[in-house]
Design a protein around this motif. Structure first.
Motif, mmCIF file in Angstrom:
data_model
loop_
_atom_site.group_PDB
_atom_site.id
_atom_site.type_symbol
_atom_site.label_atom_id
_atom_site.label_comp_id
_atom_site.label_asym_id
_atom_site.label_seq_id
_atom_site.Cartn_x
_atom_site.Cartn_y
_atom_site.Cartn_z
ATOM 1 N N GLY A 1 79.506 -39.719 -15.908
ATOM 2 C CA GLY A 1 80.811 -40.297 -15.670
ATOM 3 C C GLY A 1 80.820 -41.185 -14.444
ATOM 4 O O GLY A 1 79.763 -41.521 -13.879
ATOM 5 N N GLU A 2 81.997 -41.569 -14.009
ATOM 6 C CA GLU A 2 82.161 -42.503 -12.899
ATOM 7 C C GLU A 2 81.542 -41.954 -11.617
ATOM 8 O O GLU A 2 81.579 -40.753 -11.350
ATOM 9 C CB GLU A 2 83.646 -42.780 -12.675
ATOM 10 N N ALA B 1 79.215 -45.284 -25.128
ATOM 11 C CA ALA B 1 78.930 -44.215 -26.078
ATOM 12 C C ALA B 1 79.754 -44.370 -27.348
ATOM 13 O O ALA B 1 79.248 -44.189 -28.469
ATOM 14 C CB ALA B 1 79.187 -42.857 -25.431
ATOM 15 N N GLU B 2 81.030 -44.709 -27.181
ATOM 16 C CA GLU B 2 81.886 -44.920 -28.353
ATOM 17 C C GLU B 2 81.326 -46.042 -29.224
ATOM 18 O O GLU B 2 81.267 -45.915 -30.459
ATOM 19 C CB GLU B 2 83.305 -45.250 -27.907
ATOM 20 N N GLU C 1 79.871 -35.685 -23.591
ATOM 21 C CA GLU C 1 79.704 -36.603 -22.467
ATOM 22 C C GLU C 1 78.548 -36.166 -21.582
ATOM 23 O O GLU C 1 78.442 -35.001 -21.222
ATOM 24 C CB GLU C 1 80.998 -36.700 -21.661
ATOM 25 N N THR D 1 76.811 -28.953 -19.270
ATOM 26 C CA THR D 1 77.532 -29.819 -20.203
ATOM 27 C C THR D 1 77.015 -29.541 -21.603
ATOM 28 O O THR D 1 75.954 -28.928 -21.777
ATOM 29 C CB THR D 1 77.339 -31.307 -19.833
ATOM 30 N N TYR E 1 79.833 -45.168 -19.306
ATOM 31 C CA TYR E 1 79.300 -44.312 -20.370
ATOM 32 C C TYR E 1 80.251 -44.172 -21.551
ATOM 33 O O TYR E 1 79.851 -44.364 -22.704
ATOM 34 C CB TYR E 1 78.960 -42.923 -19.827
ATOM 35 N N ARG E 2 81.504 -43.824 -21.290
ATOM 36 C CA ARG E 2 82.421 -43.514 -22.393
ATOM 37 C C ARG E 2 82.575 -44.697 -23.337
ATOM 38 O O ARG E 2 82.501 -44.546 -24.570
ATOM 39 C CB ARG E 2 83.779 -43.076 -21.845
ATOM 40 N N GLU E 3 82.771 -45.882 -22.784
ATOM 41 C CA GLU E 3 82.930 -47.074 -23.626
ATOM 42 C C GLU E 3 81.647 -47.379 -24.389
ATOM 43 O O GLU E 3 81.686 -47.679 -25.591
ATOM 44 C CB GLU E 3 83.324 -48.261 -22.754
ATOM 45 N N ASN F 1 81.319 -37.590 -32.118
ATOM 46 C CA ASN F 1 81.339 -37.569 -30.660
ATOM 47 C C ASN F 1 80.399 -36.466 -30.185
ATOM 48 O O ASN F 1 80.727 -35.281 -30.265
ATOM 49 C CB ASN F 1 82.758 -37.315 -30.149
#
Length: 240
Positions: free
Chosen positions: A159-160, A136-137, A156, A225, A132-134, A153
Motif C-alpha cells: 500500500g501507500e 492490481a485491478e 492486497e 496478509t 498497487y490497488r489501481e 480479487n
C-alpha cells in the motif's frame, strides 16, 4: 546452501550470498558486478532495465516464482473466482501481454533484468505500493478477460508509503552466483533513490528459513496478509 533466488511474494527459495562490487548507478539503471581487473576473464553480473521484448522472460519468471512449471495446471482460486484451472501456456501467454504493457503489476517498466556472462539470468519486479490497488485491478482484470474467467480479487500485497518487492526469479542454470542478493540490494538502492523510507515484501508463513534470510538482509516481521487465499508474513525494512 540456503536459497532465495526464486519467489513470488518471496514464497520460494534460492541461493543467498554476499554481493560485492559496484551497485547500480541510479542514472543509468545498469550495474556491472565482478569486473575487476583481476577477474576480467570471469563471467560477471550486470543489471539493466527491462524492455517490452523481455516480456516472455518476465512472464516465465513470475510463474516460476509462484512455483509453476510447464506441466502445471494453474488455478486462479481467489475471492470471486471459481473458474476451472488453466494450462501453463494459457496463463503464460496472458502474462506475456501484461508484462509488455507499461501500466501493470508485472510490467517491464517495474522490472530489472540480471545477466551473467552476457546471458539473461534473472529478474526482479518492484514498484510504488501506492499504485498497487489501481494496477492490481487492471492486471487481474486483464488476466480474467484473456483467460475467460470471472473477475477476481486475490488480496492486497502492499500500500501507500512502501516500495514493494513483488517477484524475483533466477534461472536454475545461473544460481549460486549471488544474483538474487545483487538484485535485492539493487532494488533497495532504487527505493532509496526514489525517496522511499520503507521497503516491503511478503513471504510464505510455512518457510521460516526464508524469514531468517530476509532478516539478514535487514527486513523485520510486520504482521500477516492473505493473497490468493494463502496466509503470508509481511516483512519490512526501513531505509534512508
Amino acid at each position: 546452501m540456503s536459497d532465495f533466488e526464486n519467489w513470488k511474494g518471496l514464497s520460494g527459495p534460492e541461493a543467498i550470498g554476499q554481493a560485492t562490487g559496484e551497485r547500480i548507478p541510479k542514472e543509468s539503471g545498469e550495474v556491472n558486478i565482478g569486473a575487476n581487473s583481476d577477474e576480467t576473464k570471469k563471467p560477471h553480473v550486470e543489471i539493466r532495465r527491462a524492455y517490452p521484448e523481455d516480456a516472455p522472460f518476465i512472464a516465465e519468471s513470475v510463474l516460476a516464482a509462484m512455483g509453476y512449471d510447464r506441466d502445471s495446471s494453474i488455478s486462479l482460486a481467489a475471492e470471486g473466482n471459481d473458474s476451472l484451472p488453466k494450462t501453463y501456456e494459457e496463463v503464460k501467454q496472458a502474462l506475456e501481454e501484461i508484462a509488455a504493457r507499461p501500466d501493470t503489476l508485472y510490467s517491464y517498466r517495474h522490472s530489472r533484468i540480471a545477466t551473467y556472462g552476457g546471458e539473461v539470468a534473472g529478474v526482479i519486479v518492484g514498484y510504488d505500493g501506492a499504485a498497487y490497488r489501481e494496477m492490481a485491478e487492471l492486471t487481474f482484470g486483464l488476466i480474467a478477460g484473456k483467460l475467460g474467467t470471472a473477475p477476481f480479487n486475490p488480496g492486497e500485497e502492499t500500500g501507500e508509503g512502501e516500495y514493494y518487492l513483488d517477484s524475483l526469479h533466477v534461472s536454475p542454470d545461473f544460481r549460486g552466483h549471488s544474483i538474487g542478493t545483487v538484485l535485492m540490494r539493487n532494488e533497495l538502492d532504487i527505493a532509496e533513490a526514489l525517496g522511499f523510507r520503507k521497503v516491503s515484501l511478503i513471504v510464505d508463513k510455512e518457510k521460516p528459513w526464508l524469514h531468517r534470510l530476509y532478516a539478514r538482509l535487514g527486513f523485520e516481521e510486520a504482521g500477516e496478509t492473505v493473497f490468493f487465499g494463502e496466509k503470508y508474513l509481511r516483512m519490512i525494512q526501513e531505509i534512508g
